[in-house]
Design a protein around this motif. Structure first.
Motif, mmCIF file in Angstrom:
data_model
loop_
_atom_site.group_PDB
_atom_site.id
_atom_site.type_symbol
_atom_site.label_atom_id
_atom_site.label_comp_id
_atom_site.label_asym_id
_atom_site.label_seq_id
_atom_site.Cartn_x
_atom_site.Cartn_y
_atom_site.Cartn_z
ATOM 1 N N ARG A 113 0.825 -1.204 0.000
ATOM 2 C CA ARG A 113 0.000 0.000 0.000
ATOM 3 C C ARG A 113 0.866 1.263 0.000
ATOM 4 O O ARG A 113 0.461 2.299 0.519
ATOM 5 C CB ARG A 113 -0.924 -0.001 1.212
ATOM 6 N N ARG A 114 2.042 1.162 -0.560
ATOM 7 C CA ARG A 114 2.938 2.308 -0.725
ATOM 8 C C ARG A 114 3.365 2.923 0.616
ATOM 9 O O ARG A 114 3.517 4.131 0.746
ATOM 10 C CB ARG A 114 2.289 3.386 -1.612
ATOM 11 N N HIS A 129 -2.895 5.183 -8.267
ATOM 12 C CA HIS A 129 -1.472 5.246 -8.550
ATOM 13 C C HIS A 129 -1.225 4.622 -9.916
ATOM 14 O O HIS A 129 -1.875 3.645 -10.282
ATOM 15 C CB HIS A 129 -0.689 4.501 -7.471
ATOM 16 N N GLU A 155 -4.839 4.796 0.406
ATOM 17 C CA GLU A 155 -4.608 3.358 0.498
ATOM 18 C C GLU A 155 -5.325 2.765 1.709
ATOM 19 O O GLU A 155 -5.554 1.571 1.793
ATOM 20 C CB GLU A 155 -3.106 3.067 0.598
ATOM 21 N N PHE A 161 -8.131 -1.469 3.644
ATOM 22 C CA PHE A 161 -6.937 -1.713 4.434
ATOM 23 C C PHE A 161 -7.255 -2.405 5.758
ATOM 24 O O PHE A 161 -6.628 -3.389 6.143
ATOM 25 C CB PHE A 161 -6.222 -0.387 4.702
ATOM 26 N N GLN A 176 -1.191 0.981 -10.366
ATOM 27 C CA GLN A 176 -2.395 0.196 -10.121
ATOM 28 C C GLN A 176 -3.496 0.459 -11.138
ATOM 29 O O GLN A 176 -4.568 -0.148 -11.082
ATOM 30 C CB GLN A 176 -2.928 0.489 -8.710
#
Ligand code: GDP
Ligand code: MG
Length: 601
Positions: free
Chosen positions: A430-431, A506, A455, A460, A509
């Protein structure tokens, strides 16, 4: 009441660790509520709070207590218990509640140990120099392990494990000792009784009969009934129609002095005129400076809300207006979507806030709603320097951009040490950037990550729970904005953009998102008389494509000409189905298909 005899405290606890139950026992022991009137979770007034077991709005209750030692003030004290919302979405309200107290009871389930949200609130309390009274609750449970968790808490608070109180809110064991300790260990409020009054608003709620009820803690001076008061952030003036304390029902009085906690009524009808964090003073002879800490609660997450039945639009507007009377952080404006019709763009503090609002709309106003995927707020700087704030992906600007920034949060995750690897892997995908890690005990770890809020708003929390068998807990706080390589992905039906599915993701993605949604829509949209391409695109570049094959749709074909009434029924059925169709270009899509596509995930 003289300030020396006042003790203002809050209870910091994770959801389900027993805050409401402990509060019930305190109300009983202090005889504020007698046995006959007692019901479980006395202070949790909203239905949704009682059902979901969460506290949404904070409350303040005044309770007299006489300590058994009789030391200080002859042992006669007035306790003000200020309830704090436990969830991150309401962290601004939490910090205002903490600022109204000199001490905090840190309440931890003796079978569970401390959780991430509690930890975050504990740190906040320590930063505010509150006296902390550590307490293990539910010691009556067979699964309680107080020795182990006393050690953990002592390490965090900086005390000896023996100093950690052990109580049961259910049976009442240890609660009297705790009330004594609150009187003996928490300092009295300090303020200047002769100064112009200054009172901090830590909550305000809308009441149908009385208008806005504002909860305050007086810091300096005295607030008197009938006085003209001023809200220092807006300079708005009101007459103080009523002032009093809650014990546990409102009791009006003449004034509130230094350190006292109570309520005000001014006749205003909208909580936005009585904002949490603002300072109340006298209109004549006002204080010079407001108390510190006033910031506007700003929406962090946006989503479109649409009535499933288009004729409910006006009802939805009225319901939102009504909720806003009680929730200064709720913002909305009308929005139209080709796919979903007329609705609203609504700003929330976070995902729980969104869920609560949605549920209250559906429940209290009897509305069936569909919400679009939540998104965060992006700041876009165009090539020519123009800056645009994007709260709706379909409004993402077309031209060349110089930079896009997204909100970042500092996340704290508590997990059993067995799952450290799984949690780190999730955060990496998730960066996330790891910021630190501490062992609370050999079995429990605190992991800190910096993560894009976008994210976190999707799934999450669910992912975290499933990767840790439900044991991990999460808390986060905003920590500014950061530049990121983001693109807008559009979904096109026969070349027409379907606004409800545009998303800012992003770049890495984008392909995955496009393929997933195109595939999902292919399954949900019925075949038409002609072939319908479904495409995912970044600008004019197509990144994924599916096809819905053509069909000759003749519902009467299978009736073989015979049964007339059956034919008619079929035709009527088809007409009815049409009513709920939305047109995207020449493609007819049942609204249900959009709804289903948004619902999955
Ligand atoms: P809150 O979410 O922190 O307000 O927690 P509640 O007071 O609603 O309690 C959550 C659950 O724990 C409820 O089912 C309570 O009955 C239970 N509970 C609370 N305190 C105790 C306790 O001291 N002992 C036991 N055995 N259960 C408790
Ligand atoms: Mg509760």
């Amino acid at each position: 009441t003289p300030a020396d005899a006042i003790r203002n405290f809050c209870i910091i606890a994770h959801i389900d660790h027993g805050k409401s139950t402990l509060a019930d026992r305190m109300l009983q022991l202090t005889e504020v509520v007698d046995k006959r009137q007692m019901r479980d979770q006395y202070l949790d007034r909203m239905d949704i709070e009682r059902e979901r077991g969460i506290t949404v709005k904070s409350q303040a209750v005044r309770m007299p207590w006489k300590t058994r030692s009789g030391e200080g003030e002859g042992g006669d004290f007035v306790l003000n218990m200020i309830d704090t919302p436990g969830h991150v979405d309401f962290s601004y309200e939490v910090s205002r509640s903490l600022a109204a107290c000199e001490g905090a009871v840190l309440l931890v389930d003796a079978a569970q140990g401390i959780e991430a949200q509690t930890l975050a609130n504990l740190y906040l309390a320590m930063e505010n120099d509150l006296a902390i009274i550590p307490v293990l609750n539910k010691i009556d449970l067979p699964s309680a392990d107080p020795d182990r968790y006393a050690e953990e808490i002592a390490g965090l608070v900086g005390c000896e494990p023996e100093e950690v109180f052990r109580v049961s809110g259910k049976t009442g064991v240890g609660v009297e000792e705790l009330l004594d300790a609150i009187c003996e260990q928490i300092p009295a409020p300090v303020g200047d009784p002769d100064a112009p009054p200054r009172a901090m608003i830590f909550d305000s709620v809308y009441d149908t009969y009385r208008g806005v009820i504002t909860y305050v803690r007086v810091v300096d001076g005295r607030l008197q009934a009938r006085a003209r008061i001023e809200m220092m952030s807006t300079r708005a003036e009101h007459e103080l129609l009523e002032i009093g304390v809650i014990s546990p029902e409102p009791k009006s009085g003449k004034a509130l002095g230094v350190g006292e906690v109570g309520y005000l009524i001014t006749g205003v009808k909208d909580v936005r005129q009585s904002k949490v964090g603002d300072t109340v003073t006298n209109a004549r002879g006002p204080a010079e400076e407001a108390l510190p800490g006033y910031t506007e609660a700003k929406p962090m997450v946006y989503s479109g809300l649409y009535p499933i039945d288009g004729s409910d639009y006006q009802n939805l507007r009225e319901a939102l207006d009504k909720l806003q009377l009680n929730d200064a952080a709720l913002q909305f404006e009308p929005e139209t979507s080709a796919a979903l019709g007329f609705g609203f763009r609504v700003g929330f503090l976070g995902l729980l806030h969104l869920e609560i609002i949605r549920e209250r709309l559906e429940r209290e106003s009897n509305l069936d709603l569909i919400s679009t995927a939540p998104n965060v707020v992006y700041d876009v700087t165009m090539e020519d320097g123009e800056e645009i704030e994007v709260t709706n992906p379909s409004e993402f600007p077309e031209g060349k951009t110089r930079a896009i920034t997204e909100p970042i949060v500092n996340a704290t995750i508590l997990t059993p040490s067995d799952y450290v690897g799984a949690v780190m892997e999730l955060c990496q995908t998730r960066r996330g950037t790891m910021k630190g890690m501490d062992y609370l005990s050999p079995e429990r770890v605190e992991i800190r990550y910096s993560l894009p809020l976008a994210e976190i708003v999707f799934d999450f929390f669910d992912q975290l729970k499933s990767r840790t068998k439900g044991y991990a807990s999460l808390d986060y706080e905003p920590s500014g904005d950061q530049e990121a390589d983001l693109v807008k992905v559009d979904i096109l039906l026969q070349g027409e953009r379907v606004d409800a599915f545009s998303a800012i993701v992003h770049r890495d993605q984008a392909y995955h998102y496009g393929v997933k949604l195109a595939g999902r829509l292919k399954k949900l949209i019925p075949r038409q008389q002609f072939e319908v391409p479904i495409q995912a695109a970044i600008g004019s570049r197509i990144i994924a494509r599916e096809n819905i094959r053509a069909i000759r749709k003749d519902v009467l074909a299978k009736c073989y000409g015979g049964d007339i009434s059956r034919k008619r029924k079929l035709l009527e059925k088809q007409k009815e189905g049409k009513k709920r169709m939305k047109n995207v270009g020449s493609v007819e899509v049942p609204q249900e298909a959009f709804i289903a596509a948004l619902r999955t995930d």
